[in-house]
Write an enzyme that holds these catalytic residues in place. Structure first.
Site, PDB file in Angstrom:
ATOM      1  CB  SER A 705      -0.973   0.005   1.182  1.00 59.45           C
ATOM      2  OG  SER A 705      -0.269   0.150   2.382  1.00 59.45           O
ATOM      3  CE  LYS A 748      -3.080   1.893   5.297  1.00 61.99           C
ATOM      4  NZ  LYS A 748      -3.021   1.398   3.934  1.00 61.99           N
TER       5      LYS A 748
END
Ligand SMILES: Nc1ncnc2c1ncn2[C@@H]1O[C@H](COP(=O)(O)OP(=O)(O)OP(=O)(O)O)[C@@H](O)[C@H]1O
Length: 802
Positions: A705, A748
């Site tokens: 990611s 996140k």
């Protein structure tokens, strides 16, 4: 005159020869010698020896003259009293000394006994002869011609003999007692048992034990199958000897069998209002989680049961997974039992050992049932994602059997060996990540995610829950010791930045402990006045009693003397903090209480230089903001690079895993192609060797990611233009520039908020996740869904300048 032969000083002979009319021994040495017949006293009674006669024989003959006692009055009371005393002493000795008895027996004929026992002089000699007196004493008696004193002297030696016999008797008894006490006890006990058994009173405790098991079993609703096993085992126990090892094995088994709460369950409560109150009481926020739990309870209310569902709370450490499990148990009024399966490799921990093993035990589930004593507790299985995989079977499969509603109504523990119905148990599991939970297990669970707290939530949790709890634990309940808002804020910002609140809790506890120390050390706290019940509660404690202090009770004194604690119901005296005292703990005081701040500034770079971009990562510890840094490591000579169209190189560090290294290579290739297309004159990568690093260097990282972040960092370096410093991004990149979906967007985003980010770039495939995020998480953050990498340069300040 007759001749008597015998050794001189022979007291035994003396007793028979000291009188004239005593029986004389007639000795005939041989047939030839029979002609010579003379009498000699065998005893050296000086008065009686006249002269030695020398004969032609081989022995000495003495010529003696028998001595006579002084005349006495046989009716004299002293003499007759002494005689009776001698006779009674003789009798007494006879009872004690068997040898003595034999000797007396010798004189027991009526004739002899009359001659001896009615004649004072003979009695004295007889008594002396039987006694064990020394030769001097005996000679003294023998030489005494006064019958009264002779009797007295004989009585003395006889008494000594009596004392001797008594002492001997005592010693012998003592020794015997010592040696045979244990044997005696053993035999007596055996006899006692035998007698009791015959009378049907008791049989070595076994019947009592069996009776206890039966009574216990009757109070339980054992299924027929279990009852059959129980009866068999009880029958077996009745025929086993208590000393046999098998006896203990069977007894333990029966003990466990009767400890399982067959048919017992707590009355459940599906009251939604109460459940909401309980959940709110125990936890701040977590609205979505609470909502899910309420839905779950509502379904339970309609169906009449909540079993069949396995809840699994997934989230970083310290976000309240375990404690919310406890709250569910409280709101449903179920018993709560928690066990951790982290690192568990042995199936026996879950399913028990077979009974053939020494020290065999049932597994955790049966142990839990024994502890909670209801068939419908809430069992919290902690750390299910850290389940080990041992060589002793697969614990995951055992858990599967345990959790599967299709199978667990007849769960078979190896030790119990009878089916145990677990279908009424409510299982709740916790995990940090779902990746490592075995697929089939995960499949049966209803996953509820707890994604970590925002700074505001942490502040509220600290003020409303953690600080009051810590204050109470530190003994400061009711005291005006306050943790000010700015201090909590500083704690959240500069000390505890992780997703959960466990570290924050530890810090707050430390602060209150330090405050308690300060209060006690400076003498602010004073001793509480004695309560009227105190003195009664602990008599031995003089300090607790009202003055004047009474003498300490002997029980307490002796116990203290032996180094044992005195029995006392009173807790140690308490200190109280006066109402006038107050302590406000502010941000400025934190350094003294918890040390210098761990994080000085909110972020590593206030202004990100060219080549540095903030990425967002998601680990088992929650979300975190991390930077991708890139610099030019070395520049090649332009001549070489012109000849080598593939010139330049990428070098990566920061404990990157294989997938992340591949992402870096891919990013490098992608940026080179992008530059070729959009900036054909830019020969940056031809000329330079690039070093890409992801701090912190000691933390291993992996995953795809960070693709878009690495690409952007390299682009920024190549263009020598920094990106906006309030932007963070996440997304996997393909070689053609497509941005793929990532996990943990909520975590996140929370991490990005903590780092002061205002713009987040995330994959378009995650748009649904973004839209689902609570508004307080997204507040003040622009979210940009990205489908192709081409969209990114314009959003971060790297758009081509015209
Ligand atoms: N929302 C909240 N409100 C009040 N207290 C909370 C909240 N979240 C967590 N806590 C407190 O934080 C502490 C740690 O929580 P808990 O042990 O449940 O964490 P956990 O998620 O199970 O962690 P781990 O994964 O390490 O087991 C507990 O004392 C709990 O009461």
């Amino acid at each position: 005159m007759k001749r008597i032969i015998g050794p001189a000083n022979d007291p035994e002979s003396a007793a028979t020869t000291s009188e004239q009319d005593q029986q004389q021994l007639v000795v005939s040495e041989s047939a030839e010698d029979s002609a010579v017949e003379e009498t000699v006293s065998p005893v050296t009674n000086a008065a009686s020896v006249l002269k030695a006669i020398k004969l032609d024989y081989n022995f000495t003959a003495l010529e003696v003259e028998n001595v006579e006692d002084e005349p006495y009055d046989a009716k004299d009371p002293t003499i007759s009293a002494t005689m009776s005393e001698i006779v009674s002493v003789l009798r007494e000795i006879t009872t004690m000394n068997p040898m003595f008895r034999e000797q007396i027996h010798h004189f027991a004929s009526a004739q002899v006994s009359k001659a001896v026992f009615e004649n004072p002089a003979k009695l004295a000699d007889f008594a002396a002869a039987l006694s064990g007196g020394s030769s001097e004493e005996l000679q003294d008696i023998l030489s005494d011609l006064n019958v009264a004193t002779r009797l007295e002297k004989a009585l003395v030696v006889l008494k000594k003999e009596l004392m001797n016999a008594q002492l001997q008797n005592k010693i012998s008894k003592d020794v015997e007692a010592k040696i045979s006490k244990r044997q005696r006890d053993f035999y007596l006990m055996e006899q006692l048992k035998g007698i009791k058994r015959e009378l049907g009173l008791e049989s070595d405790g076994k019947d009592k034990l069996i009776e206890q098991f039966k009574v216990k079993a009757e109070s339980l609703l054992m299924p027929a199958e279990v009852k059959k096993v129980f009866d068999e085992e009880v029958g077996k126990l009745a025929h086993l000897e208590p000393a046999a090892s098998e006896f203990n094995v069977t007894r333990n088994y029966l003990d466990w069998l009767t400890q399982i709460p067959w048919g017992k369950h707590s009355v459940e409560d599906y009251d939604l209002k109460r459940a909401k109150v309980v959940l709110d009481e125990d936890h701040y926020g977590l609205e979505d989680v609470k909502q899910r739990i309420l839905e779950f309870i509502a379904v339970g209310k309609l169906r009449g049961a909540v079993q069949g569902k396995i809840l699994c709370f997934v989230g970083p450490p310290g976000v309240g997974k375990t404690s919310i499990g406890k709250s569910i148990a409280r709101s449903l009024r179920r018993e709560f039992y928690r066990f951790s399966v982290g690192g568990l490799t042995d199936v026996a921990e879950i399913k028990g050992h077979r009974r053939t093993y020494v020290g065999a035990m049932p597994g955790k589930v049966v142990q839990a049932l024994k502890r909670v004593q209801t068939e419908n507790p809430l069992l919290l299985i902690d750390e299910i994602d850290k389940l080990g995989r041992g060589h002793q079977g697969d614990p995951a499969s055992a858990l599967l059997e345990l959790l599967d509603p299709e199978q667990n109504n007849a769960f078979l523990d190896h030790y119990m060996d009878v089916p145990v119905d677990l279908s009424r148990v409510l299982f709740v599991c916790t995990a940090n990540v779902t990746d490592t939970i075995p697929g089939p297990l995960l499949d049966r669970m209803e996953v509820i995610r707890l994604s970590g707290y925002l700074a505001d939530e942490k502040r509220a949790i600290a003020q409303k829950y953690l600080a009051p709890q810590a204050k109470e634990t530190a003994g400061l309940e009711g005291a005006a010791v306050m943790l000010q808002d700015d201090a909590v804020d500083a704690l959240v910002r500069n000390y505890c930045r992780e997703s959960g609140v466990r570290n924050l809790k530890k810090h707050i506890e430390k602060i209150f402990r330090k405050a308690a120390l300060k209060i006690v050390e400076t003498g602010v706290a004073v001793e509480a006045p004695p309560q009227p019940t105190d003195a009664a509660a602990c008599q031995g404690d003089g300090a607790a009693a009202p003055a004047p202090a009474p003498a300490p009770a002997p029980v307490a004194e002796s116990a203290a003397g032996k180094g044992q604690a005195a029995v006392c119901a009173k807790p140690p005296s308490k200190m109280v903090i006066p109402d006038s005292y107050s302590l406000d703990i502010t941000a400025g005081m934190l350094k003294d209480y918890v040390g210098p701040p761990i994080f000085e500034s909110d972020r590593l770079y206030e202004n990100t230089p060219a080549g540095v971009v903030m990425g967002l990562a998601w680990t088992s510890l929650g979300g975190s903001a991390l930077y991708v840094e890139s610099v030019v490591e070395a520049t090649r000579a332009s001549k070489d690079s012109d000849n080598d169209s593939h010139g330049g190189r990428l070098h990566t560090t920061g404990q990157l895993g294989d997938v992340m290294k591949e992402s870096a290579t891919l990013a490098y290739t992608y940026v080179r192609s992008l530059l070729n297309r959009d900036y054909p004159d830019n020969r940056f990568f031809h000329n330079n060797i690039i070093h890409l690093h992801v701090p912190e260097g000691a933390t291993p990282k992996d995953g795809p990611s960070a693709g878009v972040t690495m690409t952007t960092a390299l682009l920024s370096l190549a263009l020598n233009r920094p990106v906006r410093n309030d932007v963070a991004m996440t997304g996997e990149l393909t070689l053609t520039g497509r941005v793929l979906k990532i996990g943990g967007l909520k975590e996140k985003t929370i991490a990005a908020r903590r780092a002061g980010v205002k713009r987040i770039l995330f994959p378009k495939a995650n748009l649904a996740d973004w839209e689902e995020l609570p508004s307080n998480v997204k507040e003040g953050i622009e979210g940009h869904p990205i489908e192709w990498y081409n969209q990114i340069p314009a959003l971060v300040g790297l758009a081509p300048t015209s």
